[in-house]
Scaffold this active site. Structure first.
Site, PDB file in Angstrom:
ATOM      1  N   GLY A   3      -4.984   0.573   9.647  1.00 29.97           N
ATOM      2  CA  GLY A   3      -5.272   1.488  10.748  1.00 29.97           C
ATOM      3  C   GLY A   3      -6.664   1.275  11.335  1.00 29.97           C
ATOM      4  CD  GLU A   9      -1.101  -2.093   7.950  1.00 34.71           C
ATOM      5  OE1 GLU A   9      -1.238  -3.343   7.880  1.00 34.71           O
ATOM      6  OE2 GLU A   9      -1.673  -1.403   8.818  1.00 34.71           O
ATOM      7  CB  ALA A  28      -3.456   4.997   7.193  1.00 32.54           C
ATOM      8  CD  GLU A  41      -2.243  -0.269  12.797  1.00 30.55           C
ATOM      9  OE1 GLU A  41      -2.607   0.440  11.838  1.00 30.55           O
ATOM     10  OE2 GLU A  41      -1.070  -0.373  13.150  1.00 30.55           O
TER      11      GLU A  41
HETATM   12  N1  CAA Z   1      -7.333   5.067   1.756  1.00 35.48           N
HETATM   13  C1  CAA Z   1      -7.883   5.901   0.884  1.00 35.48           C
HETATM   14  N2  CAA Z   1      -9.005   5.610   0.165  1.00 35.48           N
HETATM   15  C2  CAA Z   1      -9.564   4.401   0.373  1.00 35.48           C
HETATM   16  C3  CAA Z   1      -9.043   3.472   1.279  1.00 35.48           C
HETATM   17  C4  CAA Z   1      -7.870   3.851   1.997  1.00 35.48           C
HETATM   18  N3  CAA Z   1      -7.293   3.042   2.929  1.00 35.48           N
HETATM   19  N4  CAA Z   1      -9.806   2.365   1.250  1.00 35.48           N
HETATM   20  C5  CAA Z   1     -10.782   2.596   0.367  1.00 35.48           C
HETATM   21  N5  CAA Z   1     -10.645   3.822  -0.167  1.00 35.48           N
HETATM   22  C6  CAA Z   1     -11.488   4.477  -1.168  1.00 35.48           C
HETATM   23  C7  CAA Z   1     -11.247   3.879  -2.539  1.00 35.48           C
HETATM   24  O1  CAA Z   1     -10.120   4.452  -3.150  1.00 35.48           O
HETATM   25  C8  CAA Z   1     -12.544   4.227  -3.239  1.00 35.48           C
HETATM   26  O2  CAA Z   1     -12.512   5.590  -3.626  1.00 35.48           O
HETATM   27  P1  CAA Z   1     -12.955   6.017  -5.124  1.00 35.48           P
HETATM   28  O3  CAA Z   1     -14.423   5.664  -5.183  1.00 35.48           O
HETATM   29  O4  CAA Z   1     -12.701   7.480  -5.142  1.00 35.48           O
HETATM   30  O5  CAA Z   1     -12.122   5.216  -6.057  1.00 35.48           O
HETATM   31  C9  CAA Z   1     -13.582   4.098  -2.117  1.00 35.48           C
HETATM   32  O6  CAA Z   1     -12.853   4.195  -0.904  1.00 35.48           O
HETATM   33  C10 CAA Z   1     -14.288   2.761  -2.132  1.00 35.48           C
HETATM   34  O7  CAA Z   1     -13.302   1.741  -2.104  1.00 35.48           O
HETATM   35  P2  CAA Z   1     -13.249   0.540  -3.159  1.00 35.48           P
HETATM   36  O8  CAA Z   1     -13.821   0.954  -4.466  1.00 35.48           O
HETATM   37  O9  CAA Z   1     -11.828   0.018  -3.160  1.00 35.48           O
HETATM   38  O10 CAA Z   1     -14.233  -0.486  -2.435  1.00 35.48           O
HETATM   39  P3  CAA Z   1     -14.257  -2.071  -2.604  1.00 35.48           P
HETATM   40  O11 CAA Z   1     -15.507  -2.502  -1.915  1.00 35.48           O
HETATM   41  O12 CAA Z   1     -14.017  -2.470  -3.991  1.00 35.48           O
HETATM   42  O13 CAA Z   1     -12.986  -2.593  -1.758  1.00 35.48           O
HETATM   43  C11 CAA Z   1     -11.498  -2.657   0.154  1.00 35.48           C
HETATM   44  C12 CAA Z   1     -12.934  -2.425  -0.363  1.00 35.48           C
HETATM   45  C13 CAA Z   1     -11.108  -4.130  -0.028  1.00 35.48           C
HETATM   46  C14 CAA Z   1     -11.501  -2.334   1.645  1.00 35.48           C
HETATM   47  C15 CAA Z   1     -10.502  -1.760  -0.617  1.00 35.48           C
HETATM   48  O14 CAA Z   1     -11.006  -0.433  -0.623  1.00 35.48           O
HETATM   49  C16 CAA Z   1      -9.125  -1.718  -0.034  1.00 35.48           C
HETATM   50  O15 CAA Z   1      -8.347  -2.659  -0.209  1.00 35.48           O
HETATM   51  N6  CAA Z   1      -8.759  -0.617   0.654  1.00 35.48           N
HETATM   52  C17 CAA Z   1      -7.438  -0.404   1.188  1.00 35.48           C
HETATM   53  C18 CAA Z   1      -7.201  -1.261   2.432  1.00 35.48           C
HETATM   54  C19 CAA Z   1      -5.811  -1.060   2.960  1.00 35.48           C
HETATM   55  O16 CAA Z   1      -4.820  -1.359   2.319  1.00 35.48           O
HETATM   56  N7  CAA Z   1      -5.684  -0.554   4.206  1.00 35.48           N
HETATM   57  C20 CAA Z   1      -4.431  -0.337   4.855  1.00 35.48           C
HETATM   58  C21 CAA Z   1      -3.983   1.073   4.674  1.00 35.48           C
HETATM   59  S1  CAA Z   1      -2.327   1.320   5.252  1.00 35.48           S
HETATM   60  C22 CAA Z   1      -2.459   1.589   6.905  1.00 35.48           C
HETATM   61  O17 CAA Z   1      -3.534   1.560   7.472  1.00 35.48           O
HETATM   62  C23 CAA Z   1      -1.161   1.892   7.615  1.00 35.48           C
HETATM   63  C24 CAA Z   1      -1.260   1.948   9.095  1.00 35.48           C
HETATM   64  O18 CAA Z   1      -1.063   0.983   9.784  1.00 35.48           O
HETATM   65  C25 CAA Z   1      -1.486   3.193   9.758  1.00 35.48           C
END
Ligand code: CAA
Length: 258
Positions: free
Chosen positions: A109, A132, A66, A112
């Protein structure tokens, strides 16, 4: 075909293809993308020219979850009253089979969404997780339920409580994914599976999907009864007559979805 901003929509023969397309955010699932995926999927589901769907992302990310930046200021009353994320449930209610083609990150998500699909094909680059907990929340699109049903309590607790990722090999070993293929083979393989399904009798494919899904929702006795009813109903279709006649006459079946 409808114009979308966060997804690409295409069709190949009887297969509808939805590609998540927010490369700047690793296909993070914001509200717009959710609404577009659900709208496009429902359009394909209604389309008599389509027999199966493929949902995919990019080489780097199926979807990284998400959209954290969009949801960080959310407050309980608003999300509760809105039934925020509820529209994703509609994906699980599609009649036609959906193949997920997953490369790179399928987190939160994203994992999911992949689990809402019926057949999950993973590239060897795929990484699955429910991180999460690291954000101070829990999954919200069924992750704690579908992951547990797919891989069992031990592995689900491990993944959900630590937030760690598992690679494609572990995901296949654990029963989360249907097949793992080399990354360059991902889309061809997913399309081949979807084309194979789309060439079957559509009523039979829909009955099959409904029947397998019923196994997760009811007791064994009720599930077997449900399957038996649909099995009997299949004999009301022209496709049953055609499929069995084709076998007897040693020729390929030409289903009419009737
Ligand atoms: N939401 C919003 N933006 C996101 C994102 C997310 N879930 N995942 C990545 N991005 C964005 C980053 O902020 C970044 O944007 P900027 O360039 O503007 O800073 C861009 O995508 C590239 O990401 P990274 O620089 O972080 O890329 P990376 O290769 O270094 O890392 C990653 C990749 C490990 C996937 C890392 O991006 C990450 O940990 N992302 C979040 C993963 C996460 O926590 N997901 C769960 C979300 S909660 C959820 O999903 C709830 C539910 O059940 C509905």
């Amino acid at each position: 075909m409808t114009e979308y901003e966060t997804i690409l929509v295409d069709r190949k023969g009887r297969v509808g293809i939805i590609t998540l397309n927010r490369p700047e955010a690793l296909n993070a699932l914001n509200t717009r993308l959710m609404n577009e995926v659900v709208a496009a999927a429902k359009e394909f589901d209604r389309d008599p020219g389509i027999g199966a769907l493929v949902v995919t992302g990019s080489a780097k990310a199926f979807a990284a979850g998400a959209d954290i930046k969009e949801m960080q200021d959310n407050r309980f009353p608003a999300v509760y009253l809105d039934d925020w994320l509820g529209p994703w449930d509609e994906l699980g209610r599609l009649r036609k089979p959906v193949v997920a083609a997953v490369a790179g990150y399928a987190l939160g998500g994203g994992c999911e969404l992949a689990m809402l699909c019926d057949v999950l094909i993973a590239a060897d680059t795929a990484k699955f997780g429910q991180p999460e907990i690291k954000l101070g929340v829990i999954p919200g699109i069924g992750g704690s339920q579908r992951l547990t049903r797919a891989v069992g309590k031990a592995k689900a607790m491990d993944l959900c409580l630590t937030g760690r990722m598992m690679d494609a090999e572990e995901a296949e070993r654990s029963g989360l994914v249907s097949r793992v293929v080399p990354a360059e083979q991902l889309l061809p393989e997913a399309l081949a599976v979807a084309e194979t399904v789309a060439a079957m009798s559509l009523p039979a494919a829909v009955m099959m999907k409904e029947s397998v899904n019923r196994a997760f929702e009811t007791t064994l006795a009720e599930g077997v009864r449900f399957e038996r009813r649909l099995f009997h109903a299949a004999f009301a279709t022209a496709d049953q007559k055609e499929g069995m006649a084709a076998f007897a006459e040693k020729r390929p079946a030409a289903f009419t979805n009737g």
